[in-house]
Write an enzyme that holds these catalytic residues in place. Structure first.
Site, mmCIF file in Angstrom:
data_model
loop_
_atom_site.group_PDB
_atom_site.id
_atom_site.type_symbol
_atom_site.label_atom_id
_atom_site.label_comp_id
_atom_site.label_asym_id
_atom_site.label_seq_id
_atom_site.Cartn_x
_atom_site.Cartn_y
_atom_site.Cartn_z
ATOM 1 N N SER A 183 0.795 -1.221 0.000
ATOM 2 C CA SER A 183 0.000 0.000 0.000
ATOM 3 C C SER A 183 0.830 1.275 0.000
ATOM 4 O O SER A 183 0.322 2.331 -0.331
ATOM 5 C CB SER A 183 -0.944 -0.005 1.202
ATOM 6 N N HIS A 211 -5.347 -4.117 -1.940
ATOM 7 C CA HIS A 211 -5.192 -3.113 -3.004
ATOM 8 C C HIS A 211 -5.215 -3.738 -4.394
ATOM 9 O O HIS A 211 -5.040 -3.040 -5.389
ATOM 10 C CB HIS A 211 -3.901 -2.324 -2.815
ATOM 11 N N LYS A 242 -12.241 -0.892 -0.581
ATOM 12 C CA LYS A 242 -11.460 -0.034 -1.473
ATOM 13 C C LYS A 242 -12.136 0.008 -2.843
ATOM 14 O O LYS A 242 -13.134 0.701 -3.009
ATOM 15 C CB LYS A 242 -10.005 -0.500 -1.471
HETATM 16 C C1 LIG Z 1 -6.629 -1.334 3.629
HETATM 17 C C2 LIG Z 1 -5.891 -2.597 3.855
HETATM 18 C C3 LIG Z 1 -6.407 -3.582 4.684
HETATM 19 C C4 LIG Z 1 -7.632 -3.359 5.511
HETATM 20 O O1 LIG Z 1 -8.795 -3.361 4.736
HETATM 21 P P1 LIG Z 1 -10.116 -2.685 5.337
HETATM 22 O O2 LIG Z 1 -11.204 -3.339 4.577
HETATM 23 O O3 LIG Z 1 -9.983 -1.221 5.088
HETATM 24 O O4 LIG Z 1 -10.140 -3.012 6.789
HETATM 25 C C5 LIG Z 1 -5.742 -4.785 4.781
HETATM 26 N N1 LIG Z 1 -4.593 -4.999 4.107
HETATM 27 C C6 LIG Z 1 -4.043 -4.060 3.311
HETATM 28 C C7 LIG Z 1 -2.791 -4.351 2.571
HETATM 29 C C8 LIG Z 1 -4.678 -2.825 3.167
HETATM 30 O O5 LIG Z 1 -4.125 -1.895 2.403
#
Ligand SMILES: *Cc1c(COP(=O)(O)O)cnc(C)c1O
Length: 396
Positions: A183, A211, A242
């Site tokens: 990320s 992502h 996301k």
């Molecule tokens: C955003 C993210 C999460 C968490 O996801 P949410 O649905 O926002 O809780 C988990 N792993 C990674 C790599 C992320 O970027």
């Protein structure tokens, strides 16, 4: 009167202020769109994870409204009591079919999916081999499992293999785990190199595709599809928060894995399930992923357009494998100042510094979406250049 026993928290905040990593939450005053209102200002939004522009999509909103009218606003209980709606099961079947796996379980978030899964499938006798830049939710899951944690150098499958070789005669299960897309730098996890290593040493292979869900692979099926590794990654985590535009996380894998998580994953067992509106919106999003692949094409076209315009303007953006675009500046304080100045000029792009990324590796992180126009992206590059020169972060 006795002293405030929480006084140390104020001191910790003072330290954050001194190091330049203190922040105030910005308030979004409109829907999450390519141009939005925040803190009383119109800004181009390059800060969200709303990759496909689904967070405010009419079809998702319509599905959510219909679900509220029919089923109300809350599910009323955890999944194992009365909180499993028929639509929860429909979404899990839908995602399993989409991901080409036997089964799927949906969690409240990607965070709880990772933390709940890693912590429940391993014991203190087991070993986790984890990429140095894996997400916080994986790290928390690893800690909760009390398994032994071995960190391999970022994206270095050879180092992961060395660690597994060293553990060859040590009892306990081995879990090899990586983000599908990282990320902070937007680079793709080397699953093509990691999966053969896991297979050689009989390790469980797990990927966190937060992502990559809706971004990589056919119709956004994720990194396993991107690399053609179907059937070779035992645990696939994705997010619904996301690109999918709503909220939630999921785990895909064998029927036994999913049934085990139904029985043992603590967030599944001890926290209330999604409200109907969220689940209905997710179902509508999967319709769109399958019916409108042009959204994903637009995301990638915008990514290429923006990253090449940035390079033309003299920015250092890194490898640029995904829509996550880091713009390197140096120290946390500089990244925070740059981000604040950009916002004043009409561009919302996150400043990220230590401890989220290592010292000296602070950056602005810009995330392109499918729904930005080229003119908005041009404007964004212009603002980045103008402000960067003004505060002395860019040489030209
Ligand atoms: C955003 C993210 C999460 C968490 O996801 P949410 O649905 O926002 O809780 C988990 N792993 C990674 C790599 C992320 O970027």
């Amino acid at each position: 009167m006795s002293a405030n026993p929480l006084a140390y928290l104020g001191e910790a905040l003072d330290d954050l202020r001194a190091s330049g990593s203190y922040f105030r939450l910005r308030e979004l005053e409109s829907a999450c769109e390519p141009v939005c209102r925040a803190d009383g200002r119109e800004v181009i939004n390059l800060a969200s994870n709303n990759y496909l522009g689904l967070a405010n999509h009419p079809k998702l909103k319509e599905a959510a409204e219909k679900a509220i009218r029919e089923f109300g606003v809350g599910s009323g209980a955890v999944r194992t009591i009365t909180g499993t709606l028929a639509m929860h099961m429909e979404l899990e079947r839908r995602i399993a079919a989409f991901k080409n796996t036997e089964a799927c379980v949906v969690f409240q978030s990607g965070f709880t999916a990772n933390a709940g899964t890693v912590s429940s499938i391993l014991t203190p006798e087991d070993h986790i081999i984890s990429d140095a830049l894996n997400h916080a939710s994986i790290i928390d899951g690893c800690r909760l499992s009390r398994a032994k944690i071995h960190v391999f150098r970022h994206a270095d499958a050879t180092h992961a293999a060395e660690i597994l070789e060293g553990l060859k005669d040590t009892p306990g299960r081995k879990l090899l785990i990586s983000d599908g897309v990282f990320s902070m730098d937007g680079d793709i996890g080397p699953l093509d190199a990691l999966v053969p290593v896991a297979e050689k040493y009989g390790a469980i292979m797990m990927v966190d595709d937060a992502h990559a869900s809706g971004v990589l692979g056919r119709n956004g099926r994720g990194t396993v599809d991107h690399f053609g590794l179907h059937g070779r990654v035992q645990v696939q985590v994705g997010t619904l928060s996301k690109a999918i535009g709503a909220l939630g996380g999921y785990v895909c894998g064998s029927k036994d894995l999913i049934e085990y998580l139904y029985h043992r994953a603590r967030p599944f067992l001890f926290s209330t399930s999604h409200p109907p509106a969220v689940t209905a919106a997710c179902l509508a999003a999967f319709d769109l992923l399958e019916q409108e692949p042009e959204r994903i094409e637009a995301l990638w076209a915008n990514t290429r357009y923006f990253q090449s315009a940035l390079r033309d303007a003299g920015f250092e953006t890194g490898p640029g494998q995904t829509p996550i675009t880091p713009i390197h500046v140096g120290e946390a304080r500089e990244a925070m100042e740059y981000s604040a100045a950009l916002f004043e000029e009409g561009l919302w792009a996150t400043g990220i510094g230590f401890p989220t990324v290592p010292k000296g590796k602070a950056r602005i992180r810009a995330i392109v979406t499918a729904t930005h126009t080229e003119s908005q992206l041009d404007q964004a590059v212009e603002i980045l250049g103008r402000v960067g020169r003004r505060i002395g972060l860019l040489r030209r």
